[in-house]
Motif scaffolding. Structure first.
Motif, PDB file in Angstrom:
ATOM      1  N   MET A   1       0.831  -1.270  -0.003  1.00 12.53           N
ATOM      2  CA  MET A   1       0.026   0.255   0.003  1.00 12.53           C
ATOM      3  C   MET A   1       0.899   1.475  -0.027  1.00 12.53           C
ATOM      4  SD  MET A   1      -3.012   1.272   2.651  1.00 12.53           S
ATOM      5  CE  MET A   1      -4.253  -0.191   1.923  1.00 12.53           C
ATOM      6  N   THR A   2       0.591   2.147  -0.955  1.00 15.07           N
ATOM      7  CA  THR A   2       1.427   3.283  -1.040  1.00 15.07           C
ATOM      8  C   THR A   2       0.912   4.456   0.182  1.00 15.07           C
ATOM      9  OG1 THR A   2      -0.143   4.609  -2.581  1.00 15.07           O
ATOM     10  CG2 THR A   2       1.576   2.984  -3.612  1.00 15.07           C
ATOM     11  N   ALA A   3       1.843   5.465   0.246  1.00 10.50           N
ATOM     12  CA  ALA A   3       1.349   6.442   1.265  1.00 10.50           C
ATOM     13  C   ALA A   3      -0.084   7.326   0.603  1.00 10.50           C
ATOM     14  CB  ALA A   3       2.391   7.498   1.350  1.00 10.50           C
ATOM     15  N   LEU A   4      -0.139   7.388  -0.401  1.00 13.47           N
ATOM     16  CA  LEU A   4      -1.212   8.212  -0.926  1.00 13.47           C
ATOM     17  C   LEU A   4      -2.505   7.112  -0.815  1.00 13.47           C
ATOM     18  CD1 LEU A   4      -2.668  10.373  -2.410  1.00 13.47           C
ATOM     19  CD2 LEU A   4      -1.922   9.402  -4.549  1.00 13.47           C
ATOM     20  N   GLN A   5      -2.425   5.972  -1.033  1.00 11.20           N
ATOM     21  CA  GLN A   5      -3.439   4.842  -0.976  1.00 11.20           C
ATOM     22  C   GLN A   5      -3.905   4.928   0.504  1.00 11.20           C
ATOM     23  OE1 GLN A   5      -2.205   0.984  -2.177  1.00 11.20           O
ATOM     24  NE2 GLN A   5      -4.571   0.473  -2.281  1.00 11.20           N
ATOM     25  N   GLN A   6      -2.812   5.089   1.401  1.00 15.52           N
ATOM     26  CA  GLN A   6      -3.196   4.839   2.955  1.00 15.52           C
ATOM     27  C   GLN A   6      -3.852   6.168   3.336  1.00 15.52           C
ATOM     28  OE1 GLN A   6       0.225   3.549   5.300  1.00 15.52           O
ATOM     29  NE2 GLN A   6      -1.217   3.205   6.823  1.00 15.52           N
ATOM     30  N   GLN A   7      -3.344   7.314   3.173  1.00 17.71           N
ATOM     31  CA  GLN A   7      -3.772   8.504   3.427  1.00 17.71           C
ATOM     32  C   GLN A   7      -4.915   9.062   2.954  1.00 17.71           C
ATOM     33  OE1 GLN A   7      -2.200  10.336   5.837  1.00 17.71           O
ATOM     34  NE2 GLN A   7      -3.508  12.055   5.852  1.00 17.71           N
ATOM     35  N   ASP A   8      -5.073   8.902   1.636  1.00 18.15           N
ATOM     36  CA  ASP A   8      -6.236   9.491   0.841  1.00 18.15           C
ATOM     37  C   ASP A   8      -6.504   8.461  -0.328  1.00 18.15           C
ATOM     38  OD1 ASP A   8      -8.146  10.910  -0.458  1.00 18.15           O
ATOM     39  OD2 ASP A   8      -7.359  12.776  -0.087  1.00 18.15           O
ATOM     40  N   PRO A   9      -7.412   7.417   0.092  1.00 20.68           N
ATOM     41  CA  PRO A   9      -7.765   6.474  -0.848  1.00 20.68           C
ATOM     42  C   PRO A   9      -8.661   7.137  -1.849  1.00 20.68           C
ATOM     43  CG  PRO A   9      -8.887   6.034   1.236  1.00 20.68           C
ATOM     44  CD  PRO A   9      -7.683   7.222   1.320  1.00 20.68           C
ATOM     45  N   GLU A  10      -9.513   8.089  -1.588  1.00 16.99           N
ATOM     46  CA  GLU A  10     -10.361   8.592  -2.862  1.00 16.99           C
ATOM     47  C   GLU A  10      -9.684   9.235  -3.807  1.00 16.99           C
ATOM     48  OE1 GLU A  10     -14.258  11.615  -2.787  1.00 16.99           O
ATOM     49  OE2 GLU A  10     -12.842  11.641  -1.070  1.00 16.99           O
ATOM     50  N   ILE A  11      -8.462  10.171  -3.539  1.00 14.78           N
ATOM     51  CA  ILE A  11      -7.686  10.593  -4.625  1.00 14.78           C
ATOM     52  C   ILE A  11      -6.771   9.515  -5.408  1.00 14.78           C
ATOM     53  CG2 ILE A  11      -5.862  12.187  -4.975  1.00 14.78           C
ATOM     54  CD1 ILE A  11      -8.548  13.602  -4.575  1.00 14.78           C
ATOM     55  N   PHE A  12      -6.282   8.463  -4.479  1.00 19.78           N
ATOM     56  CA  PHE A  12      -5.385   7.576  -5.152  1.00 19.78           C
ATOM     57  C   PHE A  12      -6.402   6.804  -6.075  1.00 19.78           C
ATOM     58  CE2 PHE A  12      -4.286   2.981  -4.901  1.00 19.78           C
ATOM     59  CZ  PHE A  12      -2.998   3.043  -5.313  1.00 19.78           C
ATOM     60  N   SER A  13      -7.602   6.303  -5.985  1.00 25.27           N
ATOM     61  CA  SER A  13      -8.462   5.608  -6.565  1.00 25.27           C
ATOM     62  C   SER A  13      -8.569   6.465  -7.947  1.00 25.27           C
ATOM     63  CB  SER A  13      -9.797   5.431  -5.983  1.00 25.27           C
ATOM     64  OG  SER A  13     -10.620   4.783  -6.916  1.00 25.27           O
ATOM     65  N   LEU A  14      -8.727   7.952  -7.825  1.00 27.38           N
ATOM     66  CA  LEU A  14      -9.128   8.427  -9.109  1.00 27.38           C
ATOM     67  C   LEU A  14      -7.749   8.567 -10.096  1.00 27.38           C
ATOM     68  CD1 LEU A  14     -11.237  11.503  -7.228  1.00 27.38           C
ATOM     69  CD2 LEU A  14     -12.265   9.892  -9.044  1.00 27.38           C
ATOM     70  N   ILE A  15      -6.661   8.905  -9.269  1.00 27.70           N
ATOM     71  CA  ILE A  15      -5.401   8.860 -10.152  1.00 27.70           C
ATOM     72  C   ILE A  15      -5.378   7.723 -10.745  1.00 27.70           C
ATOM     73  CG2 ILE A  15      -2.999   9.071 -10.117  1.00 27.70           C
ATOM     74  CD1 ILE A  15      -3.344  11.027  -7.741  1.00 27.70           C
ATOM     75  N   GLN A  16      -5.611   6.358 -10.014  1.00 28.32           N
ATOM     76  CA  GLN A  16      -5.317   5.058 -10.743  1.00 28.32           C
ATOM     77  C   GLN A  16      -6.398   4.931 -12.036  1.00 28.32           C
ATOM     78  OE1 GLN A  16      -5.977   2.016  -7.806  1.00 28.32           O
ATOM     79  NE2 GLN A  16      -3.882   1.402  -8.366  1.00 28.32           N
ATOM     80  N   GLN A  17      -7.657   5.531 -11.648  1.00 32.61           N
ATOM     81  CA  GLN A  17      -8.678   5.431 -12.856  1.00 32.61           C
ATOM     82  C   GLN A  17      -8.202   6.296 -13.915  1.00 32.61           C
ATOM     83  OE1 GLN A  17     -12.792   5.946 -11.442  1.00 32.61           O
ATOM     84  NE2 GLN A  17     -12.016   5.669  -9.427  1.00 32.61           N
ATOM     85  N   GLU A  18      -7.480   7.332 -13.644  1.00 30.51           N
ATOM     86  CA  GLU A  18      -6.971   8.352 -14.624  1.00 30.51           C
ATOM     87  C   GLU A  18      -5.858   7.751 -15.524  1.00 30.51           C
ATOM     88  OE1 GLU A  18      -6.300  11.557 -17.222  1.00 30.51           O
ATOM     89  OE2 GLU A  18      -8.027  10.642 -16.275  1.00 30.51           O
ATOM     90  N   GLU A  19      -5.023   6.866 -14.798  1.00 37.32           N
ATOM     91  CA  GLU A  19      -3.858   6.093 -15.435  1.00 37.32           C
ATOM     92  C   GLU A  19      -4.458   5.037 -16.567  1.00 37.32           C
ATOM     93  OE1 GLU A  19      -1.704   4.167 -12.328  1.00 37.32           O
ATOM     94  OE2 GLU A  19      -0.302   6.019 -11.940  1.00 37.32           O
ATOM     95  N   VAL A  20      -5.582   4.598 -16.102  1.00 35.57           N
ATOM     96  CA  VAL A  20      -6.121   3.462 -16.781  1.00 35.57           C
ATOM     97  C   VAL A  20      -6.723   4.192 -17.902  1.00 35.57           C
ATOM     98  CG1 VAL A  20      -8.096   1.801 -17.178  1.00 35.57           C
ATOM     99  CG2 VAL A  20      -6.639   1.861 -15.028  1.00 35.57           C
ATOM    100  N   ARG A  21      -7.329   5.027 -17.772  1.00 32.29           N
ATOM    101  CA  ARG A  21      -8.104   5.961 -19.076  1.00 32.29           C
ATOM    102  C   ARG A  21      -7.037   6.498 -19.955  1.00 32.29           C
ATOM    103  NH1 ARG A  21      -8.950  10.791 -21.300  1.00 32.29           N
ATOM    104  NH2 ARG A  21      -7.185  11.716 -19.989  1.00 32.29           N
ATOM    105  N   GLN A  22      -6.000   6.943 -19.458  1.00 33.87           N
ATOM    106  CA  GLN A  22      -4.663   7.487 -20.423  1.00 33.87           C
ATOM    107  C   GLN A  22      -4.237   6.268 -21.207  1.00 33.87           C
ATOM    108  OE1 GLN A  22      -1.856  10.314 -18.948  1.00 33.87           O
ATOM    109  NE2 GLN A  22      -3.395  11.352 -17.737  1.00 33.87           N
ATOM    110  N   HIS A  23      -4.277   5.018 -20.672  1.00 32.99           N
ATOM    111  CA  HIS A  23      -3.724   4.139 -21.241  1.00 32.99           C
ATOM    112  C   HIS A  23      -4.672   3.403 -22.510  1.00 32.99           C
ATOM    113  CE1 HIS A  23      -2.049  -0.012 -22.001  1.00 32.99           C
ATOM    114  NE2 HIS A  23      -3.041  -0.417 -22.108  1.00 32.99           N
ATOM    115  N   ASN A  24      -5.915   3.346 -21.929  1.00 33.31           N
ATOM    116  CA  ASN A  24      -6.801   2.813 -22.682  1.00 33.31           C
ATOM    117  C   ASN A  24      -7.646   3.627 -23.947  1.00 33.31           C
ATOM    118  OD1 ASN A  24      -6.919   0.471 -21.076  1.00 33.31           O
ATOM    119  ND2 ASN A  24      -8.707   1.046 -20.037  1.00 33.31           N
TER     120      ASN A  24
END
Length: 416
Positions: A1-24
């Motif tokens: 678990m990253t620091a961001l994922q632990q501290q702010d899972p909401e923002i972490f999730s949105l960044i992950q989703q943006e990574e997927v969007r930029q890939h797909n």
């Protein structure tokens, strides 16, 4: 678990989703690109902790020993890549950079002459909705009926309004500017020549686009488009204007620079000095020309009839679809671009007749001529079936399958 994922899972999730969007998705927005992992690391480094008002060797805070080195490296690399006499790497973005130039040389009410926004110019080149059009007497030049710059018309406008600054640059013009002609006009009317190369800076660095530096007094650019750097900007100028530019940026327009961005700009400039970057920019231009050929063959009306740089502007009036409808449908199909006004557009800017696209980001993924044929055919299918959600979903799956074959820089982990 990253620091961001632990501290702010909401923002972490949105960044992950943006990574997927930029890939797909196939990203065709002409202002966007993919930066390298090295640029990402510098952008997100602990340099964000530092405050550095002033310039190397002349700071208002202590503890600048390493920051001064980083900024000096960025400056030296920009000079080497572009052949500039003086460089300021501190502007936060392109619009503040342009405003800093105006602050350096103009007083409120002075005249500027730039390309009209509906004809491919930028907001900060004198649009009435921008501070550049509210604080200065902003006069615009337009394209002719063929969608091409008419330099005699620009000359006549300049002779009529006598601008203090003549602006050469664009955000949606698919042709190469004639910097020598702009220089002649500026000299004839006694104006400073400012070139805004935000869109084609990377192409200049790669040697596939003429350089404005032999002609311009001042050159502004963002660093995040074709230059493939972080979201920042630079102002480059002749040595005689260095003091005026530096004072306009700080303290005139802003406080302390974003040191993490400065470091990332330095990294991007090192990358831009390589042979691989030259090959990249050549492929950007080749891809744009190839995609333009496919779209023309499919009956799309490209403004100016093609492209000489990385971008295309398409008038969809003959396709019975608006720019907004096309952009929304293409996004649903996994192809991302923006709606855009076209010259002499009869529709409003929020729902214009055209779309704008560029090939910088897809070229960073490794797309080449074969993929341009596939992409052009996909775009044609979307426009012809823009109200059919099933067809759009089918194309979106094809887009994702294609993207899986070409991992984006900085997002290689998504493909795995």
């Amino acid at each position: 678990m990253t620091a961001l994922q632990q501290q702010d899972p909401e923002i972490f999730s949105l960044i992950q989703q943006e990574e997927v969007r930029q890939h797909n998705k196939i990203r065709l927005i002409a202002s966007e690109n993919y930066v390298s992992s090295a640029v990402l690391e510098a952008t997100g480094s602990i340099l964000t902790n530092k405050y550095s008002e002033g310039y190397p060797g002349k700071r208002y805070y202590e503890g600048q020993q390493l920051i001064d080195q980083i900024e000096s490296i960025a400056i030296d690399r920009a000079k080497a890549v572009f052949g500039a006499e003086h460089v300021n790497v501190q502007p936060y973005s392109g619009s503040p950079a342009n405003m800093a130039v105006y602050l350096a040389f103009l007083k409120p009410g002075d005249t500027i002459l730039g390309m009209a926004l509906p004809h491919g110019g930028h907001l900060t080149h004198g649009s009435k909705v921008s501070i550049s059009g509210k604080y200065f007497n902003a006069v615009s030049y337009a394209l002719n009926e063929e969608g091409i710059l008419d330099y005699e018309e620009i000359r006549n406008k300049a002779l009529e309004c006598k601008p203090k600054i003549l602006i050469a640059g664009h955000s949606a013009y698919p042709r190469i500017l004639d910097f020598a002609k702009f220089r002649e006009i500026a000299d004839e009317v006694g104006a400073l020549l400012m070139v805004d190369m935000a869109h084609f800076a990377g192409l200049v660095a790669g040697g596939v686009h003429p350089s404005p530096f032999p002609y311009a007094d001042v050159v502004t650019t963002t660093t995040h488009k074709s230059l493939r750097g972080p979201r920042g900007a630079m102002i480059m100028c002749k040595a005689e204007y260095a003091k005026a530019i530096d004072k306009a940026v700080f303290p005139g327009m802003q406080g302390g620079p974003h040191d993490s961005t400065t470091a990332a700009i330095a990294v991007a400039l090192k990358e831009a000095s390589t042979d691989s970057f030259k090959k990249y920019t050549a492929q950007v231009v080749e891809n744009a020309a190839s995609l333009a050929d496919v779209l023309i063959e499919k009956g799309f009306n490209l403004v100016t009839g093609g492209t000489e740089n990385h971008l295309m502007l398409i008038d969809l009036s003959n396709k019975n679809i608006t720019g907004k409808q096309a952009a929304k449908a293409l996004d649903a199909a996994g192809i991302v671009l923006n709606c855009n006004s076209v010259p002499f557009d009869k529709r409003k800017p929020f729902d214009p007749s055209g779309i704008r696209l560029g090939t910088c980001a897809i070229t960073s993924r490794g797309f080449a001529k074969a993929e341009m044929v596939i992409l052009g055919n996909m775009m044609d299918r979307v426009v012809n079936n823009f109200e059919d959600s099933a067809v759009l979903a089918e194309i979106a799956q094809e887009v994702q399958a294609l993207c899986d074959k070409f991992p984006a820089p900085g997002l290689e982990h998504i493909a795995k």
